[in-house]
Design a protein around this motif. Structure first.
Motif, PDB file in Angstrom:
ATOM      1  N   ALA A  76       0.839  -1.207   0.000  1.00  0.00           N
ATOM      2  CA  ALA A  76       0.000   0.000   0.000  1.00  0.00           C
ATOM      3  C   ALA A  76       0.870   1.250   0.000  1.00  0.00           C
ATOM      4  O   ALA A  76       2.002   1.252   0.466  1.00  0.00           O
ATOM      5  CB  ALA A  76      -0.907   0.002   1.227  1.00  0.00           C
ATOM      6  N   GLY A  77       0.297   2.308  -0.537  1.00  0.00           N
ATOM      7  CA  GLY A  77       0.954   3.603  -0.518  1.00  0.00           C
ATOM      8  C   GLY A  77       1.879   3.884  -1.682  1.00  0.00           C
ATOM      9  O   GLY A  77       2.449   4.967  -1.759  1.00  0.00           O
ATOM     10  N   HIS A  78       2.029   2.944  -2.601  1.00  0.00           N
ATOM     11  CA  HIS A  78       2.925   3.141  -3.743  1.00  0.00           C
ATOM     12  C   HIS A  78       2.184   3.592  -5.001  1.00  0.00           C
ATOM     13  O   HIS A  78       2.799   4.128  -5.918  1.00  0.00           O
ATOM     14  CB  HIS A  78       3.705   1.862  -4.042  1.00  0.00           C
ATOM     15  N   SER A  79       0.879   3.354  -5.035  1.00  0.00           N
ATOM     16  CA  SER A  79       0.078   3.738  -6.192  1.00  0.00           C
ATOM     17  C   SER A  79      -1.266   4.259  -5.702  1.00  0.00           C
ATOM     18  O   SER A  79      -2.039   3.502  -5.104  1.00  0.00           O
ATOM     19  CB  SER A  79      -0.135   2.537  -7.117  1.00  0.00           C
ATOM     20  N   ALA A  80      -1.536   5.511  -5.972  1.00  0.00           N
ATOM     21  CA  ALA A  80      -2.806   6.096  -5.542  1.00  0.00           C
ATOM     22  C   ALA A  80      -3.989   5.372  -6.180  1.00  0.00           C
ATOM     23  O   ALA A  80      -5.034   5.198  -5.536  1.00  0.00           O
ATOM     24  CB  ALA A  80      -2.842   7.585  -5.894  1.00  0.00           C
ATOM     25  N   ALA A  81      -3.817   4.936  -7.417  1.00  0.00           N
ATOM     26  CA  ALA A  81      -4.911   4.241  -8.113  1.00  0.00           C
ATOM     27  C   ALA A  81      -5.213   2.897  -7.449  1.00  0.00           C
ATOM     28  O   ALA A  81      -6.388   2.555  -7.235  1.00  0.00           O
ATOM     29  CB  ALA A  81      -4.556   4.041  -9.585  1.00  0.00           C
ATOM     30  N   ILE A  82      -4.183   2.139  -7.112  1.00  0.00           N
ATOM     31  CA  ILE A  82      -4.411   0.845  -6.472  1.00  0.00           C
ATOM     32  C   ILE A  82      -4.953   1.041  -5.059  1.00  0.00           C
ATOM     33  O   ILE A  82      -5.848   0.317  -4.625  1.00  0.00           O
ATOM     34  CB  ILE A  82      -3.125  -0.012  -6.480  1.00  0.00           C
ATOM     35  N   ASP A  83      -4.424   2.032  -4.346  1.00  0.00           N
ATOM     36  CA  ASP A  83      -4.957   2.335  -3.007  1.00  0.00           C
ATOM     37  C   ASP A  83      -6.443   2.669  -3.091  1.00  0.00           C
ATOM     38  O   ASP A  83      -7.244   2.160  -2.310  1.00  0.00           O
ATOM     39  CB  ASP A  83      -4.203   3.507  -2.364  1.00  0.00           C
ATOM     40  N   PHE A  84      -6.813   3.506  -4.056  1.00  0.00           N
ATOM     41  CA  PHE A  84      -8.210   3.868  -4.233  1.00  0.00           C
ATOM     42  C   PHE A  84      -9.055   2.633  -4.546  1.00  0.00           C
ATOM     43  O   PHE A  84     -10.132   2.445  -3.981  1.00  0.00           O
ATOM     44  CB  PHE A  84      -8.376   4.908  -5.350  1.00  0.00           C
ATOM     45  N   LEU A  85      -8.562   1.781  -5.441  1.00  0.00           N
ATOM     46  CA  LEU A  85      -9.279   0.564  -5.813  1.00  0.00           C
ATOM     47  C   LEU A  85      -9.483  -0.347  -4.600  1.00  0.00           C
ATOM     48  O   LEU A  85     -10.578  -0.885  -4.394  1.00  0.00           O
ATOM     49  CB  LEU A  85      -8.527  -0.188  -6.911  1.00  0.00           C
ATOM     50  N   MET A  86      -8.462  -0.511  -3.785  1.00  0.00           N
ATOM     51  CA  MET A  86      -8.575  -1.375  -2.601  1.00  0.00           C
ATOM     52  C   MET A  86      -9.530  -0.784  -1.562  1.00  0.00           C
ATOM     53  O   MET A  86     -10.297  -1.515  -0.936  1.00  0.00           O
ATOM     54  CB  MET A  86      -7.198  -1.620  -1.975  1.00  0.00           C
ATOM     55  N   ILE A  87      -9.489   0.521  -1.383  1.00  0.00           N
ATOM     56  CA  ILE A  87     -10.424   1.180  -0.460  1.00  0.00           C
ATOM     57  C   ILE A  87     -11.849   1.006  -0.963  1.00  0.00           C
ATOM     58  O   ILE A  87     -12.762   0.661  -0.208  1.00  0.00           O
ATOM     59  CB  ILE A  87     -10.064   2.672  -0.286  1.00  0.00           C
ATOM     60  N   TRP A  88     -12.045   1.227  -2.260  1.00  0.00           N
ATOM     61  CA  TRP A  88     -13.375   1.076  -2.866  1.00  0.00           C
ATOM     62  C   TRP A  88     -13.862  -0.367  -2.747  1.00  0.00           C
ATOM     63  O   TRP A  88     -15.004  -0.615  -2.358  1.00  0.00           O
ATOM     64  CB  TRP A  88     -13.311   1.499  -4.332  1.00  0.00           C
ATOM     65  N   LEU A  89     -12.995  -1.322  -3.068  1.00  0.00           N
ATOM     66  CA  LEU A  89     -13.364  -2.737  -3.019  1.00  0.00           C
ATOM     67  C   LEU A  89     -13.726  -3.158  -1.602  1.00  0.00           C
ATOM     68  O   LEU A  89     -14.705  -3.874  -1.387  1.00  0.00           O
ATOM     69  CB  LEU A  89     -12.205  -3.583  -3.541  1.00  0.00           C
ATOM     70  N   SER A  90     -12.976  -2.681  -0.636  1.00  0.00           N
ATOM     71  CA  SER A  90     -13.265  -3.010   0.763  1.00  0.00           C
ATOM     72  C   SER A  90     -14.598  -2.414   1.213  1.00  0.00           C
ATOM     73  O   SER A  90     -15.343  -3.037   1.963  1.00  0.00           O
ATOM     74  CB  SER A  90     -12.134  -2.494   1.647  1.00  0.00           C
ATOM     75  N   ALA A  91     -14.892  -1.225   0.728  1.00  0.00           N
ATOM     76  CA  ALA A  91     -16.118  -0.534   1.146  1.00  0.00           C
ATOM     77  C   ALA A  91     -17.370  -1.077   0.461  1.00  0.00           C
ATOM     78  O   ALA A  91     -18.414  -1.226   1.102  1.00  0.00           O
ATOM     79  CB  ALA A  91     -15.991   0.964   0.876  1.00  0.00           C
ATOM     80  N   VAL A  92     -17.292  -1.379  -0.825  1.00  0.00           N
ATOM     81  CA  VAL A  92     -18.507  -1.750  -1.565  1.00  0.00           C
ATOM     82  C   VAL A  92     -18.521  -3.182  -2.076  1.00  0.00           C
ATOM     83  O   VAL A  92     -19.518  -3.616  -2.648  1.00  0.00           O
ATOM     84  CB  VAL A  92     -18.781  -0.773  -2.743  1.00  0.00           C
ATOM     85  N   GLY A  93     -17.449  -3.932  -1.866  1.00  0.00           N
ATOM     86  CA  GLY A  93     -17.373  -5.288  -2.398  1.00  0.00           C
ATOM     87  C   GLY A  93     -18.483  -6.195  -1.903  1.00  0.00           C
ATOM     88  O   GLY A  93     -19.168  -6.844  -2.693  1.00  0.00           O
ATOM     89  N   VAL A  94     -18.670  -6.254  -0.590  1.00  0.00           N
ATOM     90  CA  VAL A  94     -19.707  -7.134  -0.035  1.00  0.00           C
ATOM     91  C   VAL A  94     -21.108  -6.645  -0.416  1.00  0.00           C
ATOM     92  O   VAL A  94     -21.933  -7.445  -0.873  1.00  0.00           O
ATOM     93  CB  VAL A  94     -19.544  -7.310   1.488  1.00  0.00           C
ATOM     94  N   PRO A  95     -21.417  -5.340  -0.283  1.00  0.00           N
ATOM     95  CA  PRO A  95     -22.749  -4.896  -0.718  1.00  0.00           C
ATOM     96  C   PRO A  95     -23.023  -5.174  -2.203  1.00  0.00           C
ATOM     97  O   PRO A  95     -24.136  -5.564  -2.563  1.00  0.00           O
ATOM     98  CB  PRO A  95     -22.750  -3.394  -0.425  1.00  0.00           C
ATOM     99  N   LEU A  96     -22.018  -4.999  -3.063  1.00  0.00           N
ATOM    100  CA  LEU A  96     -22.209  -5.308  -4.485  1.00  0.00           C
ATOM    101  C   LEU A  96     -22.434  -6.806  -4.703  1.00  0.00           C
ATOM    102  O   LEU A  96     -23.237  -7.199  -5.549  1.00  0.00           O
ATOM    103  CB  LEU A  96     -21.014  -4.836  -5.310  1.00  0.00           C
ATOM    104  N   MET A  97     -21.732  -7.629  -3.926  1.00  0.00           N
ATOM    105  CA  MET A  97     -21.920  -9.068  -4.025  1.00  0.00           C
ATOM    106  C   MET A  97     -23.348  -9.449  -3.609  1.00  0.00           C
ATOM    107  O   MET A  97     -23.996 -10.256  -4.277  1.00  0.00           O
ATOM    108  CB  MET A  97     -20.895  -9.774  -3.138  1.00  0.00           C
ATOM    109  N   VAL A  98     -23.823  -8.857  -2.535  1.00  0.00           N
ATOM    110  CA  VAL A  98     -25.195  -9.123  -2.082  1.00  0.00           C
ATOM    111  C   VAL A  98     -26.187  -8.665  -3.148  1.00  0.00           C
ATOM    112  O   VAL A  98     -27.143  -9.376  -3.464  1.00  0.00           O
ATOM    113  CB  VAL A  98     -25.460  -8.440  -0.719  1.00  0.00           C
ATOM    114  N   LEU A  99     -25.971  -7.498  -3.725  1.00  0.00           N
ATOM    115  CA  LEU A  99     -26.849  -6.996  -4.784  1.00  0.00           C
ATOM    116  C   LEU A  99     -26.831  -7.942  -5.993  1.00  0.00           C
ATOM    117  O   LEU A  99     -27.893  -8.227  -6.564  1.00  0.00           O
ATOM    118  CB  LEU A  99     -26.419  -5.585  -5.206  1.00  0.00           C
TER     119      LEU A  99
END
Length: 183
Positions: free
Chosen positions: A16-39
């Motif tokens: 973490a911390g080496h790529s803003a794009a990957i950091d953003f993707l991981m934050i997004w995935l952690s936040a919405v991954g389970v709700p999107l899976m449920v949907l």
């Protein structure tokens, strides 16, 4: 064992911390991954192909999800593991959590859904969901909020829940026909 867990966790979080794009993707995935899976599970309720079996699997996935999270609450009565960022093992990229670290609810929920699909013979969807579950679990370590064994424990809890539901909730029973006939 703790030293290995802490070392692997630290290494994975060190990405973490080496790529803003990957950091953003991981934050997004952690936040919405389970709700999107449920949907994604919920919207399949109206799928036309093999409707009764699909609905049975969807109900099984929902029950597995709920049972897995209930099992986690039981485990938390006995296990109070400190988060890796509190122990100086990781640096945190998201807001801290007040909950204990073990087991990971994100891993439990996502792997319960994946295991339910796989155990009920919906392999194609199950493998896709399992891949998403793996990414969600990885994101939790990457972000610094869980140890590797937290997500492994969560995955095992989710899989165990799916196995229990598969054994207890049988297809074409009276209750199954009633539940899958809704809407």
């Amino acid at each position: 064992m703790y030293e290995l867990d802490a070392s692997v966790t630290h290494s994975m979080n060190g990405l973490a911390g080496h790529s803003a794009a990957i950091d953003f993707l991981m934050i997004w995935l952690s936040a919405v991954g389970v709700p999107l899976m449920v949907l994604a599970v919920v919207v399949q309720w109206w799928r036309r192909a093999d409707r009764s079996h699909t609905r049975h699997v969807l109900v099984g996935a929902g029950l597995s999800f709920l049972l897995g999270l209930a099992l986690n609450q039981f485990i938390l009565l006995f296990v109070h593991r400190m988060r890796p960022y509190d122990g100086g093992i990781t640096h945190l990229l998201i807001a801290p959590s007040a909950d204990p670290s073990f087991p990971s609810d994100h891993a439990t929920a996502s792997f319960a859904i994946a295991a339910a699909f796989l155990l009920h013979g919906m392999r194609r969807a199950g493998f896709g969901i399992a891949a998403a579950a793996g990414l969600i679990a990885f994101s939790r370590i990457y972000l610094g909020t869980h140890y590797v064994t937290d997500v492994l424990g969560g995955a095992l809890t989710g899989i165990l829940a799916a196995i229990i539901v598969r054994a207890a909730y049988r297809e074409n029973t009276r209750i199954d026909r009633w539940v899958t006939g809704i809407l």
